[in-house]
Design an enzyme around this catalytic site. Structure first.
Site, PDB file in Angstrom:
ATOM      1  N   CYS A 146      52.363  32.906  16.575  1.00  0.00           N
ATOM      2  CA  CYS A 146      52.692  32.909  17.853  1.00  0.00           C
ATOM      3  C   CYS A 146      54.121  32.800  17.902  1.00  0.00           C
ATOM      4  O   CYS A 146      54.907  33.381  18.654  1.00  0.00           O
ATOM      5  CB  CYS A 146      52.393  31.563  18.888  1.00  0.00           C
ATOM      6  SG  CYS A 146      50.231  31.522  18.760  1.00  0.00           S
ATOM      7  N   GLN A 152      42.653  27.181  16.339  1.00  0.00           N
ATOM      8  CA  GLN A 152      44.566  26.206  17.195  1.00  0.00           C
ATOM      9  C   GLN A 152      43.158  25.123  17.847  1.00  0.00           C
ATOM     10  O   GLN A 152      44.225  23.823  18.490  1.00  0.00           O
ATOM     11  CB  GLN A 152      44.856  26.885  17.451  1.00  0.00           C
ATOM     12  CG  GLN A 152      43.707  28.324  18.946  1.00  0.00           C
ATOM     13  CD  GLN A 152      44.806  28.626  19.983  1.00  0.00           C
ATOM     14  OE1 GLN A 152      45.562  28.675  20.267  1.00  0.00           O
ATOM     15  NE2 GLN A 152      44.162  30.007  20.050  1.00  0.00           N
ATOM     16  N   SER A 192      47.446  26.938  26.889  1.00  0.00           N
ATOM     17  CA  SER A 192      48.076  28.203  27.270  1.00  0.00           C
ATOM     18  C   SER A 192      47.002  29.181  27.864  1.00  0.00           C
ATOM     19  O   SER A 192      45.581  29.099  27.497  1.00  0.00           O
ATOM     20  CB  SER A 192      48.741  28.662  26.658  1.00  0.00           C
ATOM     21  OG  SER A 192      47.769  29.155  25.362  1.00  0.00           O
ATOM     22  N   HIS A 235      50.554  33.267  27.411  1.00  0.00           N
ATOM     23  CA  HIS A 235      50.899  32.866  26.144  1.00  0.00           C
ATOM     24  C   HIS A 235      50.656  34.544  25.899  1.00  0.00           C
ATOM     25  O   HIS A 235      49.649  34.866  24.920  1.00  0.00           O
ATOM     26  CB  HIS A 235      50.852  31.768  25.577  1.00  0.00           C
ATOM     27  CG  HIS A 235      50.562  32.030  24.374  1.00  0.00           C
ATOM     28  ND1 HIS A 235      51.701  32.400  23.058  1.00  0.00           N
ATOM     29  CD2 HIS A 235      50.440  31.263  23.043  1.00  0.00           C
ATOM     30  CE1 HIS A 235      52.204  32.407  22.386  1.00  0.00           C
ATOM     31  NE2 HIS A 235      51.280  31.232  22.135  1.00  0.00           N
ATOM     32  N   CYS A 238      55.025  26.510  18.013  1.00  0.00           N
ATOM     33  CA  CYS A 238      53.471  26.306  17.009  1.00  0.00           C
ATOM     34  C   CYS A 238      52.919  27.307  16.526  1.00  0.00           C
ATOM     35  O   CYS A 238      53.267  27.979  17.709  1.00  0.00           O
ATOM     36  CB  CYS A 238      52.613  25.361  16.917  1.00  0.00           C
ATOM     37  SG  CYS A 238      51.442  25.464  18.898  1.00  0.00           S
ATOM     38  N   GLY A 251      49.773  29.776  13.838  1.00  0.00           N
ATOM     39  CA  GLY A 251      49.425  30.280  13.371  1.00  0.00           C
ATOM     40  C   GLY A 251      49.579  30.083  11.769  1.00  0.00           C
ATOM     41  O   GLY A 251      50.484  30.276  11.296  1.00  0.00           O
TER      42      GLY A 251
END
Length: 385
Positions: A91, A159, A239, A340, A370, A372
């Site tokens: 991300c 996630q 998101s 996102h 944040c 992965g």
């Protein structure tokens, strides 16, 4: 001898298209080409002097494969001799692209770099690259690794699991998360109505404004089913899947003088840190503490914060740990409301951060997200214009 600086001349993004919305059928190369052309046109920089194009992209398969940074540049009709490279820090990919651009400039090896990112999640659904190996006998990126299993066991690496773990660890209720989500939508709708994104948005086709914000209420969100049995999470506090692209022009002091450019901000600090890859989404907390310490700043010195709303629990846990003033955080809404588009989000948030600093006449802005693998980038910029 003064320390070399990296300056931000401009930052743009497409409006974010909702899932299967106005940008769904737009090829990722065309999305990327649009923001690259926009940043070149707006700044007036000669494309022949660009040293590199660094773009973030996740799930780089199909139309996003084959080095989308280079493909997007060429699709824009720009010079053949300019290279490009694609970054995958999940991300945070396009935030990392900005870091690489700034590091190239500050090293003295580059003077003009285009950094950004692109993602069409409608065309290539999330996590397609992670499941692409199944036909070759790999169920996930880590499940068949002996070393990974010895260290982390068979814990679910997702996630959703990470966001749930954070909600539990920091005792964040479903109602807390829904209240933050509601605020995100309200702030986003107000920002759009007030024209706060007009300076950063470069319309493409029928996508002339962010499509994801919606009217909702605590009552509507309370009626949603959790994402998994026993989870505190619902789709309302996550998101949104979306499509978009973003670009930033990063230059040296020499380039400012040589090409007559005016800087809007400078990179004050940039770093990246890691945390538990199973919890995955908690890294912005230690990363922010590390960045502030390295920069010689406190959280109270920061005027504007953009932290990616991958899930509401991420932001609320970060607020608890940092003690940041919530009124400074995601003032114009976040990914819960605005979407996102994975590989594009870092540079998208960067554009919003820059414009909010200018709108409010503030000095320091901090961005984190944040990622992965349990990592998090932190960028601190200082407004100059």
């Amino acid at each position: 001898m003064s320390t070399p600086q990296a300056y931000i001349v401009d930052a743009v993004r497409t409006p974010v298209g909702k899932r299967n919305g106005s940008l769904a059928k737009t090829h990722p190369a065309d999305l990327g080409a649009h923001v690259i052309s926009s940043i070149i046109d707006r700044t007036g920089i000669d494309p022949n002097v660009v040293d590199d194009v660094v773009f973030g992209c996740v799930d780089a398969i199909g139309p996003q494969a084959g080095n989308i940074a280079r493909t997007a540049w060429l699709t824009a009709g720009l010079p053949l001799h300019i290279p490009g490279t694609t970054v995958d820090r999940q991300c945070g990919s396009s935030q990392q692209a900005i870091h690489f651009a700034a590091q190239g400039v500050m090293s003295g090896t580059q003077d003009v770099v285009v950094a950004g990112g692109v993602q069409n999640m409608s065309a290539i659904p999330i996590s397609q690259a992670m499941i692409a190996g199944q036909e070759f006998g790999f169920t996930t990126p880590t499940a068949e690794s002996t070393g990974w299993r010895e260290r982390f066991g068979d814990a679910s690496i997702s996630q959703f699991n990470g966001a749930d773990m954070m909600a539990t660890k920091w005792d964040i209720s479903r109602e807390d998360m829904e209240r933050w989500a509601l605020q995100s939508h309200e702030r986003a709708r107000a920002a759009i109505a007030d024209g706060r994104f007009d300076k950063e948005n470069v319309a493409i086709g029928d996508c002339v404004a962010d499509e994801c914000p919606r009217e909702t209420s605590m009552e509507k969100m309370a009626g949603l089913s959790p994402l998994a049995e026993g989870s505190r999470l619902t789709a309302a506090v996550a998101s949104q899947i979306s499509d978009g692209a973003s670009a930033t022009l990063v230059v040296s002091e020499q380039a400012l003088k040589e090409y007559g450019l005016t800087p809007r901000a400078r990179i004050h600090h940039m770093s990246v840190r890691g945390d538990d890859p199973v919890m995955m989404l908690s890294a912005p907390i230690p990363a922010t503490a590390y960045a502030l310490r390295k920069a010689g700043l406190s959280i109270d010195d920061i005027d504007v914060v953009e932290i990616n709303e991958a899930f509401a629990s991420v932001v609320l846990a970060w607020l608890k740990e940092t003690g940041a003033d919530p009124s400074k955080v995601n003032r114009n809404g976040g990914a819960i409301a605005l979407g996102h588009p994975l590989g594009a989000t870092g540079a998208k948030l960067f554009a919003t951060l820059l414009n909010e600093l200018e709108r409010t006449g503030s000095r320091y802005g901090l961005q984190t997200m944040c990622e992965g693998g349990g990592t998090a980038n932190v960028t601190i910029i200082e407004r100059l214009s």
